[in-house]
Design a protein around this motif. Structure first.
Motif, PDB file in Angstrom:
ATOM      1  N   LEU A 115       7.111  -6.392  -4.390  1.00 41.82           N
ATOM      2  CA  LEU A 115       6.308  -5.198  -4.162  1.00 41.82           C
ATOM      3  C   LEU A 115       5.172  -5.071  -5.171  1.00 41.82           C
ATOM      4  O   LEU A 115       5.339  -5.366  -6.359  1.00 41.82           O
ATOM      5  CB  LEU A 115       7.185  -3.941  -4.228  1.00 41.82           C
ATOM      6  N   HIS A 116       4.027  -4.606  -4.685  1.00 39.94           N
ATOM      7  CA  HIS A 116       2.884  -4.264  -5.532  1.00 39.94           C
ATOM      8  C   HIS A 116       2.396  -2.880  -5.101  1.00 39.94           C
ATOM      9  O   HIS A 116       2.083  -2.662  -3.930  1.00 39.94           O
ATOM     10  CB  HIS A 116       1.742  -5.272  -5.372  1.00 39.94           C
ATOM     11  N   TRP A 117       2.299  -1.966  -6.055  1.00 40.56           N
ATOM     12  CA  TRP A 117       1.837  -0.606  -5.755  1.00 40.56           C
ATOM     13  C   TRP A 117       0.349  -0.527  -6.045  1.00 40.56           C
ATOM     14  O   TRP A 117      -0.102  -0.826  -7.156  1.00 40.56           O
ATOM     15  CB  TRP A 117       2.618   0.406  -6.588  1.00 40.56           C
ATOM     16  N   LEU A 118      -0.430  -0.113  -5.043  1.00 40.68           N
ATOM     17  CA  LEU A 118      -1.885  -0.151  -5.139  1.00 40.68           C
ATOM     18  C   LEU A 118      -2.508   1.171  -5.558  1.00 40.68           C
ATOM     19  O   LEU A 118      -3.722   1.238  -5.741  1.00 40.68           O
ATOM     20  CB  LEU A 118      -2.491  -0.554  -3.786  1.00 40.68           C
ATOM     21  N   GLY A 119      -1.688   2.226  -5.720  1.00 42.29           N
ATOM     22  CA  GLY A 119      -2.274   3.540  -5.883  1.00 42.29           C
ATOM     23  C   GLY A 119      -2.846   3.997  -4.549  1.00 42.29           C
ATOM     24  O   GLY A 119      -2.668   3.348  -3.513  1.00 42.29           O
ATOM     25  N   TYR A 120      -3.559   5.118  -4.568  1.00 37.77           N
ATOM     26  CA  TYR A 120      -4.125   5.623  -3.307  1.00 37.77           C
ATOM     27  C   TYR A 120      -5.527   5.073  -3.066  1.00 37.77           C
ATOM     28  O   TYR A 120      -5.885   4.690  -1.955  1.00 37.77           O
ATOM     29  CB  TYR A 120      -4.113   7.148  -3.306  1.00 37.77           C
ATOM     30  N   GLY A 121      -6.332   5.011  -4.132  1.00 37.43           N
ATOM     31  CA  GLY A 121      -7.668   4.444  -3.992  1.00 37.43           C
ATOM     32  C   GLY A 121      -7.613   2.972  -3.645  1.00 37.43           C
ATOM     33  O   GLY A 121      -8.362   2.495  -2.781  1.00 37.43           O
ATOM     34  N   GLY A 122      -6.728   2.247  -4.305  1.00 33.45           N
ATOM     35  CA  GLY A 122      -6.594   0.824  -4.025  1.00 33.45           C
ATOM     36  C   GLY A 122      -6.147   0.554  -2.603  1.00 33.45           C
ATOM     37  O   GLY A 122      -6.577  -0.415  -1.971  1.00 33.45           O
ATOM     38  N   TYR A 123      -5.301   1.436  -2.084  1.00 33.93           N
ATOM     39  CA  TYR A 123      -4.826   1.258  -0.708  1.00 33.93           C
ATOM     40  C   TYR A 123      -5.927   1.582   0.298  1.00 33.93           C
ATOM     41  O   TYR A 123      -6.038   0.923   1.333  1.00 33.93           O
ATOM     42  CB  TYR A 123      -3.600   2.127  -0.459  1.00 33.93           C
ATOM     43  N   ARG A 124      -6.743   2.576  -0.014  1.00 34.57           N
ATOM     44  CA  ARG A 124      -7.842   2.915   0.895  1.00 34.57           C
ATOM     45  C   ARG A 124      -8.835   1.775   1.033  1.00 34.57           C
ATOM     46  O   ARG A 124      -9.562   1.701   2.030  1.00 34.57           O
ATOM     47  CB  ARG A 124      -8.557   4.185   0.407  1.00 34.57           C
ATOM     48  N   ALA A 125      -8.859   0.882   0.064  1.00 35.44           N
ATOM     49  CA  ALA A 125      -9.809  -0.237   0.090  1.00 35.44           C
ATOM     50  C   ALA A 125      -9.362  -1.374   0.998  1.00 35.44           C
ATOM     51  O   ALA A 125     -10.048  -2.403   1.088  1.00 35.44           O
ATOM     52  CB  ALA A 125     -10.009  -0.771  -1.325  1.00 35.44           C
TER      53      ALA A 125
END
Length: 296
Positions: A109-119
């Motif tokens: 698993l890698h957690w991207l945060g919310y901004g990272g996921y929106r990208a």
């Protein structure tokens, strides 16, 4: 990878509810195909897995949230069929019941945060992940895209093969929840105009369901609002409907997709949308593992 020759068969069952007003309803129970690799997610994965195998990949990397049915099915499939999986998750690290399962199934698993996921839709998003995991095949969020849709086409065949068990010679339409629209598009492609497909949108318009579907198919479907003011939004009316339905027929529902879709169908029938004698197939898309986090 592979070969992946596992093709579970979902039972088609009649559903008797007092609000049907003469409409005949049958349910294709994708929630019953497997305890772990459940619902529509396996069917959406099959073509992606075939493409990964043809590309010489050793495993799959994909995206989802902390309650993702897609990642749950993918991780379970990786464990069962012995291929590595990597999940890129929205938000920050948390141990939901789903995430605990992902870890137990061996998903990295890698957690991207919310901004990272929106990208995730931006050009170049996959480049660093390909460098880190060069032997893994990237699959879109939810198993979407044309490959995901094509994998769902077999569901039409499965339903038609069981019509005789209901005493039906034919049916009039499909009804299902739409989260990305991929499964709906798969049904439309397989139907090739023979029967319309109705999608009860479990997410607001800004989630792009209409665009996703129109990118894959032209005509043969209708989308209806069923989000009840937002993704993962629930209310007392919905929860009461789910409880009463489960007591009446014993079929489990969850509040994010199947519960909303069936309630939307009830509202359409009560509004006179479907006449008595209409024969509908409701696609139960699974997702029951996500109930654990909701109940908690």
């Amino acid at each position: 990878m592979g070969p992946f020759d596992w093709l579970p068969r979902a039972p088609l069952e009649p559903l008797q509810l007092d609000w049907l007003n003469g409409v005949e309803l049958a349910v294709l129970r994708l929630d019953r195909i497997d305890p772990l690799i459940s619902g529509n997610k396996w069917f959406k994965l099959t073509e992606h897995l075939a493409q990964a195998r043809d590309a010489g990949a050793s495993g799959i990397i994909s995206l989802g949230g902390a309650y993702s049915n897609h990642l749950h099915a993918l991780a379970a499939a990786g464990k069962r069929f012995d291929f590595p999986t990597v999940g890129l998750l929205r938000g920050h690290a948390q141990d939901t019941p789903t995430v605990l399962d992902l870890k137990a199934f061996g998903m990295q698993l890698h957690w991207l945060g919310y901004g990272g996921y929106r990208a995730r839709h931006e050009p170049g998003f996959w480049l660093p992940w390909h460098e880190q995991y060069p032997h893994l095949y990237p699959v879109p969020e939810g198993g979407g895209g044309l490959a995901g849709a094509l994998g769902c086409g077999v569901l039409v065949e499965q339903a038609r093969a069981q019509l005789g068990n209901l005493g039906w010679a034919d049916y009039d339409a499909w009804w299902l929840a739409a989260g990305t629209g991929t499964t709906l598009a798969g049904l439309v492609l397989a139907e090739a105009g023979a029967h319309p497909v109705y999608g009860a949108m479990a997410v607001p318009d800004d989630h792009g369901v209409a665009q996703n579907v129109s990118d894959l198919v032209q005509g043969g479907y209708e989308l209806l609002e069923a989000s009840r003011s937002g993704f993962a939004k629930v209310d007392p009316v919905l929860l009461d409907f789910i409880e009463r339905t489960e007591q009446a027929c014993g079929m489990p529902l969850e509040p994010l997709y199947t519960g909303k879709a069936l309630l939307a169908l009830k509202q359409q029938i009560e509004a006179g949308r479907f006449a008595a004698g209409t024969r509908l197939i409701f696609l139960h898309t699974g997702g029951l593992q996500g109930r654990r986090g909701f109940n908690a």
